[in-house]
Design an enzyme around this catalytic site. Structure first.
Site, PDB file in Angstrom:
ATOM      1  N   VAL A  16       0.823  -1.199   0.000  1.00 34.56           N
ATOM      2  CA  VAL A  16       0.000   0.000   0.000  1.00 34.56           C
ATOM      3  C   VAL A  16       0.862   1.256   0.000  1.00 34.56           C
ATOM      4  O   VAL A  16       0.687   2.166  -0.811  1.00 34.56           O
ATOM      5  CB  VAL A  16      -0.942   0.008   1.222  1.00 34.56           C
ATOM      6  CG1 VAL A  16      -1.704   1.326   1.310  1.00 34.56           C
ATOM      7  CG2 VAL A  16      -1.908  -1.165   1.152  1.00 34.56           C
ATOM      8  N   ASP A  34      10.316   3.332   6.440  1.00 37.18           N
ATOM      9  CA  ASP A  34      10.028   1.935   6.763  1.00 37.18           C
ATOM     10  C   ASP A  34      11.131   1.436   7.686  1.00 37.18           C
ATOM     11  O   ASP A  34      12.327   1.687   7.431  1.00 37.18           O
ATOM     12  CB  ASP A  34       9.964   1.073   5.498  1.00 37.18           C
ATOM     13  CG  ASP A  34       9.255  -0.242   5.730  1.00 37.18           C
ATOM     14  OD1 ASP A  34       8.174  -0.453   5.145  1.00 37.18           O
ATOM     15  OD2 ASP A  34       9.770  -1.072   6.515  1.00 37.18           O
ATOM     16  N   ARG A  39      14.490  -3.518   3.258  1.00 35.90           N
ATOM     17  CA  ARG A  39      13.514  -2.980   2.309  1.00 35.90           C
ATOM     18  C   ARG A  39      13.982  -1.633   1.761  1.00 35.90           C
ATOM     19  O   ARG A  39      13.928  -1.388   0.553  1.00 35.90           O
ATOM     20  CB  ARG A  39      12.162  -2.828   3.021  1.00 35.90           C
ATOM     21  CG  ARG A  39      11.064  -2.130   2.209  1.00 35.90           C
ATOM     22  CD  ARG A  39      10.535  -3.005   1.125  1.00 35.90           C
ATOM     23  NE  ARG A  39       9.275  -2.494   0.579  1.00 35.90           N
ATOM     24  CZ  ARG A  39       8.847  -2.756  -0.641  1.00 35.90           C
ATOM     25  NH1 ARG A  39       9.562  -3.509  -1.454  1.00 35.90           N
ATOM     26  NH2 ARG A  39       7.702  -2.283  -1.076  1.00 35.90           N
ATOM     27  N   THR A  84      -2.560  -4.380   9.303  1.00 39.97           N
ATOM     28  CA  THR A  84      -3.424  -4.645  10.449  1.00 39.97           C
ATOM     29  C   THR A  84      -3.882  -6.097  10.373  1.00 39.97           C
ATOM     30  O   THR A  84      -4.960  -6.396   9.841  1.00 39.97           O
ATOM     31  CB  THR A  84      -4.646  -3.695  10.463  1.00 39.97           C
ATOM     32  OG1 THR A  84      -5.214  -3.628   9.143  1.00 39.97           O
ATOM     33  CG2 THR A  84      -4.247  -2.305  10.891  1.00 39.97           C
ATOM     34  N   THR A 125      -6.449  -0.640   7.376  1.00 46.66           N
ATOM     35  CA  THR A 125      -7.822  -1.085   7.576  1.00 46.66           C
ATOM     36  C   THR A 125      -8.078  -1.370   9.051  1.00 46.66           C
ATOM     37  O   THR A 125      -7.356  -2.155   9.679  1.00 46.66           O
ATOM     38  CB  THR A 125      -8.097  -2.349   6.756  1.00 46.66           C
ATOM     39  OG1 THR A 125      -7.851  -2.072   5.380  1.00 46.66           O
ATOM     40  CG2 THR A 125      -9.549  -2.798   6.930  1.00 46.66           C
ATOM     41  N   CYS A 265      -6.392  -8.817   3.034  1.00 46.75           N
ATOM     42  CA  CYS A 265      -7.620  -8.032   3.190  1.00 46.75           C
ATOM     43  C   CYS A 265      -8.870  -8.880   3.386  1.00 46.75           C
ATOM     44  O   CYS A 265      -9.468  -8.882   4.457  1.00 46.75           O
ATOM     45  CB  CYS A 265      -7.803  -7.116   1.984  1.00 46.75           C
ATOM     46  SG  CYS A 265      -6.574  -5.790   1.885  1.00 46.75           S
ATOM     47  N   ARG A 331       1.050 -13.432   2.100  1.00 47.16           N
ATOM     48  CA  ARG A 331       0.306 -13.171   3.337  1.00 47.16           C
ATOM     49  C   ARG A 331      -1.011 -13.944   3.378  1.00 47.16           C
ATOM     50  O   ARG A 331      -1.802 -13.897   2.447  1.00 47.16           O
ATOM     51  CB  ARG A 331       0.024 -11.674   3.478  1.00 47.16           C
ATOM     52  CG  ARG A 331       1.268 -10.833   3.712  1.00 47.16           C
ATOM     53  CD  ARG A 331       0.929  -9.352   3.726  1.00 47.16           C
ATOM     54  NE  ARG A 331       0.396  -8.905   2.445  1.00 47.16           N
ATOM     55  CZ  ARG A 331      -0.070  -7.668   2.234  1.00 47.16           C
ATOM     56  NH1 ARG A 331      -0.063  -6.783   3.212  1.00 47.16           N
ATOM     57  NH2 ARG A 331      -0.532  -7.326   1.039  1.00 47.16           N
TER      58      ARG A 331
END
Length: 423
Positions: A16, A34, A39, A84, A125, A265, A331
């Site tokens: 995102v 980050d 990364r 989240t 979220t 999600c 994920r």
């Protein structure tokens, strides 16, 4: 008094945060933060392991990258895009949002001192109320500043779909919200500058939070219905794909499909809504029923495949581990649950995936990926995730991996009837 040049800091550079930060950097002085130093080093070299931003765009971007909060310049906007997840009991795990809030709280005093009146915008979220009831007190406690006076809150739910090159951040409609009408204007202007899809001004921060969580809950429930009918029709020896082909000729039939529901999600967000409902003393039966069907789908598929083998354990090649085709995102992959179920039934499972990171697969699921092209001879070959590489090989080549007397299974019907079994 001269208005300071707008600055933005994006906290979290995953699926995102990175596309958002790169888009913002085209219009504003933007820093991407980050805590993962690996990364940051990769991104500085132009490599995005998520595959969302190609090397050319990454190296051409003016985005400043850092793993050090102290290196971020005072900003007008701090946008939080951290994950989240849920815990082992399917309860919301807001630890990363809380940690990010503490980090931001330590960064905003210099922005206030410069007269920037910083806005902290959450994209992660959450269930309705988290931004104002959980994050705001953390920001106030750590910073010593006052929400609504020294700094302000906003919420704009993320709508990134990994691997989707059509609905990108610069094209979609962004839902925006703000603590006051003036803050809403500021947040709307920020996002309106980076997308041709425009913005929708939600009536409140809670309304924007709720909109996001029901978007994914709605999809989850619709897919659960498809999975349930797949199980019913499977018991009738009736192809669910044949049924859907006929049903979809009606103009208002919703074009959902059965399958494993993973990813960060759809398989997670409904639990945020159901958790909040239960706290309020409500019984979210439809939401949890849908989750139950979808979470149990991997076990049902494993039993069907086991039955295809006549209930005898054998060697199985699973093609694809990521939660969807043509992305490296592992994920909450339900393919991993399917593999565990097959192993529990006594099968010897080999896993191949050209998009998945072998180290991540080993770390997250204790799985070793077969390298190179798929090879060997197996009692059962399962096309679990129809990556483009597998589709390019075609059913005949995949069938060459099947041992004598074995079967080729196609979870999503991607081979066009070229398999022995599909949902």
């Amino acid at each position: 008094m001269t208005t300071p040049t707008p600055r933005v800091t994006v906290i979290g550079l995953g699926y995102v945060g990175l596309p958002l930060a790169v888009a913002l950097a085209k219009q504003f002085e933007t820093t991407g933060l980050d805590i993962d130093t690996r990364r940051i080093d990769e991104l500085k070299r132009g490599h995005d392991r998520t595959g969302e931003i190609d090397r050319e765009r990454m190296t051409a971007s003016s985005l400043t990258l850092t793993a050090d909060p102290a290196a971020c310049l005072p900003s007008d906007f701090y946008i939080v895009t951290v994950p989240t997840p849920i815990d082992g009991q399917n309860r919301p795990d807001l630890g990363l949002v809380e940690k990010a809030s503490r980090t931001v709280a330590k960064m905003i005093a210099p922005a206030v001192a410069e007269g920037r009146a910083p806005v902290i915008v959450y994209e992660s979220t959450v269930y309705p109320g988290v931004t104002e009831d959980l994050c705001a007190p953390i920001l106030e406690e750590v910073s010593g500043l006052v929400s609504g006076e020294d700094f302000f809150l906003g919420y704009s739910p993320e709508r990134i779909n990994p691997g989707d090159r059509e609905h990108t951040i610069d094209k979609i409609t962004k839902v925006v919200s703000g603590q006051t009408p003036e803050v809403l204007d500021r947040v709307a202007n920020l996002y309106n500058a980076i997308t041709s899809g425009g913005v929708f001004r939600a009536k409140s921060i809670k309304a924007a939070e709720a909109a996001k969580v029901i978007e994914n809950a709605q999809r989850d429930i619709n897919i659960a219905f498809m999975n349930e009918i797949a199980q019913i029709f499977g018991a009738m020896d009736l192809s669910v794909w044949d049924v859907l082909e006929a049903a979809r000729t009606k103009w208002n039939f919703l074009p959902f499909s059965p399958g494993l529901v993973g990813g960060h999600c759809i398989g997670v967000d409904p639990y945020y809504l159901s958790h909040r409902a239960e706290v309020l003393g409500l019984d979210p039966q439809v939401i949890l029923a849908g989750r139950g069907v979808n979470d149990g789908m991997a076990g049902w598929v494993a039993q069907r495949l086991h039955g295809l083998r006549g209930g005898k354990p054998g060697s199985v090649l699973v093609l694809g581990l990521t939660f969807k085709e043509d992305v490296p995102d592992l994920r909450n992959s339900k393919v991993a649950d399917l593999i565990d179920a097959l192993k529990g039934l006594g099968h010897d499972v080999t896993v191949h995936d050209p998009h998945a990171d072998p180290d991540e697969a080993a770390h997250e699921y204790e799985l070793t990926l077969q390298g190179g092209e798929p090879s060997g001879a197996y009692d059962l070959v399962l096309l679990a995730v129809p990556h483009r590489e597998y589709l390019a090989l075609g059913a005949s080549t995949l069938r060459s991996l099947v041992a004598d007397g074995g079967s080729l299974a196609d979870l999503k019907g991607a081979l066009g009837g070229g398999a022995d079994w599909t949902l």
